[in-house]
Design a protein around this motif. Sequence first.
Motif, mmCIF file in Angstrom:
data_model
loop_
_atom_site.group_PDB
_atom_site.id
_atom_site.type_symbol
_atom_site.label_atom_id
_atom_site.label_comp_id
_atom_site.label_asym_id
_atom_site.label_seq_id
_atom_site.Cartn_x
_atom_site.Cartn_y
_atom_site.Cartn_z
ATOM 1 N N LEU A 29 0.826 -1.217 0.000
ATOM 2 C CA LEU A 29 0.000 0.000 0.000
ATOM 3 C C LEU A 29 0.854 1.257 0.000
ATOM 4 N N LEU A 32 2.191 1.724 -3.495
ATOM 5 C CA LEU A 32 1.113 2.187 -4.373
ATOM 6 C C LEU A 32 0.834 3.672 -4.172
ATOM 7 N N VAL A 33 0.793 4.105 -2.912
ATOM 8 C CA VAL A 33 0.539 5.522 -2.623
ATOM 9 C C VAL A 33 1.681 6.389 -3.152
ATOM 10 N N VAL A 59 -7.296 5.143 -1.717
ATOM 11 C CA VAL A 59 -6.499 3.915 -1.611
ATOM 12 C C VAL A 59 -6.840 3.184 -0.306
#
Length: 135
Positions: A29, A32-33, A59
């Motif tokens: 995560l 991805l951010v 997200v």
Amino acid sequence: RYPKKMVSSSNWAETEEGISIYFVIFSSLLALVLVLSKVIHDHPRLASILPEAGMILLVGIVAGFFVNLFAYEPESDEDEDDMIKSLLSFSPNVFFIALLPPIIFNSGYHIRRELFFRHFTPICLFACLGTLVSA
């Protein structure tokens, strides 16, 4: 599904598998951010539609949806329910001690001085009234 050894333990966060799964989810995560943040900064037109904070919220919402979707089973046992609850819970202490101070520091560091001094009276008024109300 998760390995049976991890699910059957009484405290999944103390097992190697539980910690590994949690770390992989968190790292994925975070990556991805960071990638989406770079995309937003490279495309100002996209940044005008969706700010970075909104993207981070989206997200988190999508990640929470998938954790609920894939981790929920009606006939699940108590240990697995504890694991799901701890993955989806958020401690207020973590927020107030670890996350909020850098946010406040960053906001104060990037504020324009002329705006701060122009709005000094309302800032102090809200600070004093907010302190009195919360005390």
